[in-house]
Design a protein around this motif. Structure first.
Motif, PDB file in Angstrom:
ATOM      1  N   GLY A  54     -35.661  18.221  85.729  1.00 17.51           N
ATOM      2  CA  GLY A  54     -35.822  17.790  87.113  1.00 17.51           C
ATOM      3  C   GLY A  54     -34.911  16.668  87.542  1.00 17.51           C
ATOM      4  N   LEU A  55     -34.046  16.207  86.645  1.00 11.78           N
ATOM      5  CA  LEU A  55     -33.139  15.116  86.979  1.00 11.78           C
ATOM      6  C   LEU A  55     -32.130  15.529  88.050  1.00 11.78           C
ATOM      7  CD1 LEU A  55     -32.140  12.222  86.307  1.00 11.78           C
ATOM      8  CD2 LEU A  55     -30.676  13.248  84.552  1.00 11.78           C
ATOM      9  N   LEU A  56     -31.701  16.792  87.987  1.00 10.63           N
ATOM     10  CA  LEU A  56     -30.716  17.319  88.925  1.00 10.63           C
ATOM     11  C   LEU A  56     -31.225  18.639  89.505  1.00 10.63           C
ATOM     12  CD1 LEU A  56     -27.588  16.713  86.682  1.00 10.63           C
ATOM     13  CD2 LEU A  56     -28.200  15.366  88.687  1.00 10.63           C
ATOM     14  N   ALA A  57     -30.735  18.982  90.668  1.00 13.24           N
ATOM     15  CA  ALA A  57     -31.163  20.230  91.301  1.00 13.24           C
ATOM     16  C   ALA A  57     -29.981  20.872  92.015  1.00 13.24           C
ATOM     17  CB  ALA A  57     -32.288  19.972  92.285  1.00 13.24           C
ATOM     18  N   VAL A  58     -30.016  22.192  92.112  1.00 11.18           N
ATOM     19  CA  VAL A  58     -29.007  22.956  92.854  1.00 11.18           C
ATOM     20  C   VAL A  58     -29.734  23.794  93.895  1.00 11.18           C
ATOM     21  CG1 VAL A  58     -27.278  24.791  92.730  1.00 11.18           C
ATOM     22  CG2 VAL A  58     -27.357  23.045  90.948  1.00 11.18           C
ATOM     23  N   MET A  59     -29.231  23.775  95.105  1.00 10.91           N
ATOM     24  CA  MET A  59     -29.787  24.597  96.181  1.00 10.91           C
ATOM     25  C   MET A  59     -28.792  25.701  96.500  1.00 10.91           C
ATOM     26  SD  MET A  59     -31.452  21.590  98.540  1.00 10.91           S
ATOM     27  CE  MET A  59     -30.148  20.414  98.163  1.00 10.91           C
ATOM     28  N   LEU A 116     -23.987  32.723  89.945  1.00 13.87           N
ATOM     29  CA  LEU A 116     -25.436  32.813  89.872  1.00 13.87           C
ATOM     30  C   LEU A 116     -26.063  31.470  89.513  1.00 13.87           C
ATOM     31  CD1 LEU A 116     -26.192  36.211  88.082  1.00 13.87           C
ATOM     32  CD2 LEU A 116     -25.963  35.725  90.524  1.00 13.87           C
ATOM     33  N   VAL A 117     -27.217  31.205  90.128  1.00 14.29           N
ATOM     34  CA  VAL A 117     -28.024  30.031  89.813  1.00 14.29           C
ATOM     35  C   VAL A 117     -29.359  30.535  89.269  1.00 14.29           C
ATOM     36  CG1 VAL A 117     -29.078  27.918  90.688  1.00 14.29           C
ATOM     37  CG2 VAL A 117     -26.922  28.738  91.684  1.00 14.29           C
ATOM     38  N   PRO A 118     -29.563  30.507  87.952  1.00 20.09           N
ATOM     39  CA  PRO A 118     -30.811  31.030  87.370  1.00 20.09           C
ATOM     40  C   PRO A 118     -32.034  30.261  87.860  1.00 20.09           C
ATOM     41  CG  PRO A 118     -29.140  30.735  85.682  1.00 20.09           C
ATOM     42  CD  PRO A 118     -28.641  30.049  86.924  1.00 20.09           C
ATOM     43  N   ASP A 119     -33.178  30.946  87.819  1.00 21.89           N
ATOM     44  CA  ASP A 119     -34.430  30.349  88.271  1.00 21.89           C
ATOM     45  C   ASP A 119     -35.048  29.468  87.196  1.00 21.89           C
ATOM     46  OD1 ASP A 119     -36.899  30.018  89.771  1.00 21.89           O
ATOM     47  OD2 ASP A 119     -37.772  31.463  88.383  1.00 21.89           O
ATOM     48  N   VAL A 120     -35.061  29.970  85.962  1.00 18.35           N
ATOM     49  CA  VAL A 120     -35.626  29.238  84.827  1.00 18.35           C
ATOM     50  C   VAL A 120     -34.704  29.434  83.632  1.00 18.35           C
ATOM     51  CG1 VAL A 120     -38.039  29.351  85.573  1.00 18.35           C
ATOM     52  CG2 VAL A 120     -37.067  31.246  84.256  1.00 18.35           C
ATOM     53  N   GLN A 121     -35.140  28.999  82.441  1.00 16.43           N
ATOM     54  CA  GLN A 121     -34.368  29.153  81.209  1.00 16.43           C
ATOM     55  C   GLN A 121     -32.997  28.478  81.322  1.00 16.43           C
ATOM     56  OE1 GLN A 121     -34.913  33.600  81.173  1.00 16.43           O
ATOM     57  NE2 GLN A 121     -35.645  33.232  79.089  1.00 16.43           N
ATOM     58  N   VAL A 148     -32.444  33.022  93.417  1.00 11.82           N
ATOM     59  CA  VAL A 148     -33.661  33.693  93.894  1.00 11.82           C
ATOM     60  C   VAL A 148     -34.693  32.684  94.402  1.00 11.82           C
ATOM     61  CG1 VAL A 148     -33.404  35.758  92.482  1.00 11.82           C
ATOM     62  CG2 VAL A 148     -34.502  33.745  91.505  1.00 11.82           C
ATOM     63  N   THR A 149     -34.349  31.401  94.361  1.00  6.60           N
ATOM     64  CA  THR A 149     -35.218  30.367  94.918  1.00  6.60           C
ATOM     65  C   THR A 149     -34.357  29.428  95.767  1.00  6.60           C
ATOM     66  OG1 THR A 149     -34.905  28.964  92.964  1.00  6.60           O
ATOM     67  CG2 THR A 149     -36.825  30.420  92.960  1.00  6.60           C
ATOM     68  N   LYS A 150     -35.011  28.640  96.602  1.00  7.13           N
ATOM     69  CA  LYS A 150     -34.272  27.717  97.464  1.00  7.13           C
ATOM     70  C   LYS A 150     -33.732  26.523  96.689  1.00  7.13           C
ATOM     71  CE  LYS A 150     -36.640  28.891 101.761  1.00  7.13           C
ATOM     72  NZ  LYS A 150     -37.449  28.382 102.901  1.00  7.13           N
ATOM     73  N   GLN A 151     -34.341  26.249  95.522  1.00  7.11           N
ATOM     74  CA  GLN A 151     -33.877  25.133  94.713  1.00  7.11           C
ATOM     75  C   GLN A 151     -34.174  25.398  93.251  1.00  7.11           C
ATOM     76  OE1 GLN A 151     -34.569  20.972  95.965  1.00  7.11           O
ATOM     77  NE2 GLN A 151     -35.506  20.621  93.970  1.00  7.11           N
ATOM     78  N   SER A 152     -33.174  25.173  92.383  1.00  7.69           N
ATOM     79  CA  SER A 152     -33.354  25.291  90.938  1.00  7.69           C
ATOM     80  C   SER A 152     -33.160  23.913  90.321  1.00  7.69           C
ATOM     81  CB  SER A 152     -32.350  26.276  90.336  1.00  7.69           C
ATOM     82  OG  SER A 152     -32.632  27.596  90.744  1.00  7.69           O
ATOM     83  N   ASP A 153     -34.116  23.508  89.489  1.00  5.12           N
ATOM     84  CA  ASP A 153     -34.060  22.193  88.854  1.00  5.12           C
ATOM     85  C   ASP A 153     -33.436  22.285  87.468  1.00  5.12           C
ATOM     86  OD1 ASP A 153     -35.288  20.915  91.018  1.00  5.12           O
ATOM     87  OD2 ASP A 153     -37.286  21.472  90.288  1.00  5.12           O
TER      88      ASP A 153
END
Length: 329
Positions: A60-65, A7-12, A51-56
């Motif tokens: 915001g230094l790194l992101a996962v798609m 899983l890639v969480p959206d926030v938190q 649940v999103t196309k990209q999680s920061d």
């Protein structure tokens, strides 16, 4: 072939969220590769889902798609929930969709593994109610307050109950990954991964990593005063009856309020304060075990050793040998 969903969480999220995601992908990919080298069929198809196309991450230094939207995954066999923010209060944003999806997949037969504070997300599903759970020792009080139905085991590196796995804090998620590799692949593959990634295999406790800091943000001023009294006088013999009288509270009420506020009985709190002081002495001084024992208020060697081992998982000598660099005669 089985399906693994990371899983890639959206926030938190936090830095350790990303560590858990990358570590899980890396180790399971290597386990698959090792199986292939030994002419065996790979165990898992591995996909990152959110649940999103990209999680920061990391401001915001790194992101996962994520490769997939979770709604497109109708059936999976193993779900890995990475660590999330440690100051959790409730599920936020689209992470609520993850909670709903995890619950549905578990009912369909999927196993679920949470890493460190990922237990917050897992517990929000209700699946941990009346089950054992490990989490970072620094998050225990907050977690217990939010999820009182969960049987928290902060001393454990890993819990395994009815297809639900949890693990302690920090990078101990690597130990959970080895545990899962052994469970889904085999022992030789787990040993191979432990050697490739240089992770100690078969660790069972995180007790010796715990730094005891009495939780004082509970709002009960009488208990705060009692905590401070214990901390300032821990080397003396403190009677709990006398302590309750000092604060003009009946013993039963004192015990109840103290335990509710701190997560420890008054006696347990005393013991933890004493042992935390002993740990620091063993780490930084040349004092003998007996000298340390007397300084923190114990006179019975066996009692001191037994309580020390129960709290840290090690004997005083083992603890000193592990954490002190000071030479001792």
């Amino acid at each position: 072939m089985k399906h693994l969903t990371i899983l890639v969480p959206d926030v938190q999220t936090g830095p350790n969220t990303l560590s858990c995601i990358i570590g899980s992908y890396h180790i399971f990919t290597e386990a698959n590769r090792y199986y292939s080298l030994n002419n065996k069929d790979q165990i898992f198809t591995i996909e990152l889902a959110g649940v999103t196309k990209q999680s920061d991450f990391v401001n915001g230094l790194l992101a996962v798609m994520p490769q997939k939207d979770i709604e497109s995954i109708k059936k999976t066999d193993l779900i890995i929930i990475p660590a999330i923010t440690p100051d959790f209060r409730k599920i936020e944003g689209k992470n609520s969709l993850l909670v709903t999806w995890v619950s549905a997949q578990y009912r369909k037969g999927a196993d679920v593994a949470s890493m460190c504070t990922g237990a917050y997300l897992l517990a929000s599903t209700g699946l941990l109610d009346k089950k054992s759970c490990s989490i970072h020792w620094n998050a225990v009080v907050n977690f217990k307050n939010l999820f009182p139905k969960v049987n928290v085991k902060p001393e454990k590196i890993i819990t395994d109950e009815q297809g639900i796995y949890t693990n302690g804090g920090g990078y101990s998620f690597l130990n959970l990954l080895l545990y899962l590799v052994e469970k889904y692949y085999d022992r030789p593959t787990a040993i191979y991964c432990s050697k490739i990634f240089q992770i100690d295999i078969d660790r069972h406790t995180q007790s010796d990593f715990i730094i005891f800091n009495g939780q004082k943000s509970h709002g009960d001023e009488m208990v705060v005063q009692a905590q401070e009294y214990i901390e300032q006088n821990f080397s003396e013999k403190i009677s709990i009856d006398e302590l309750s009288r000092k604060f003009t509270v009946g013993r039963r009420s004192f015990d109840r309020r103290f335990t509710k506020a701190t997560g420890n009985t008054p006696i347990e709190y005393q013991q933890r304060v004493k042992i935390e002081s002993a740990k620091k002495e063993l780490e930084t001084s040349r004092k003998t075990i007996n000298e340390v024992m007397y300084e923190v208020g114990y006179s019975d060697v066996k009692a001191f050793r037994d309580i020390f081992r129960r709290i840290t998982g090690l004997s005083p000598i083992e603890y000193r040998n592990k954490y002190s660099k000071i030479p001792h005669n």
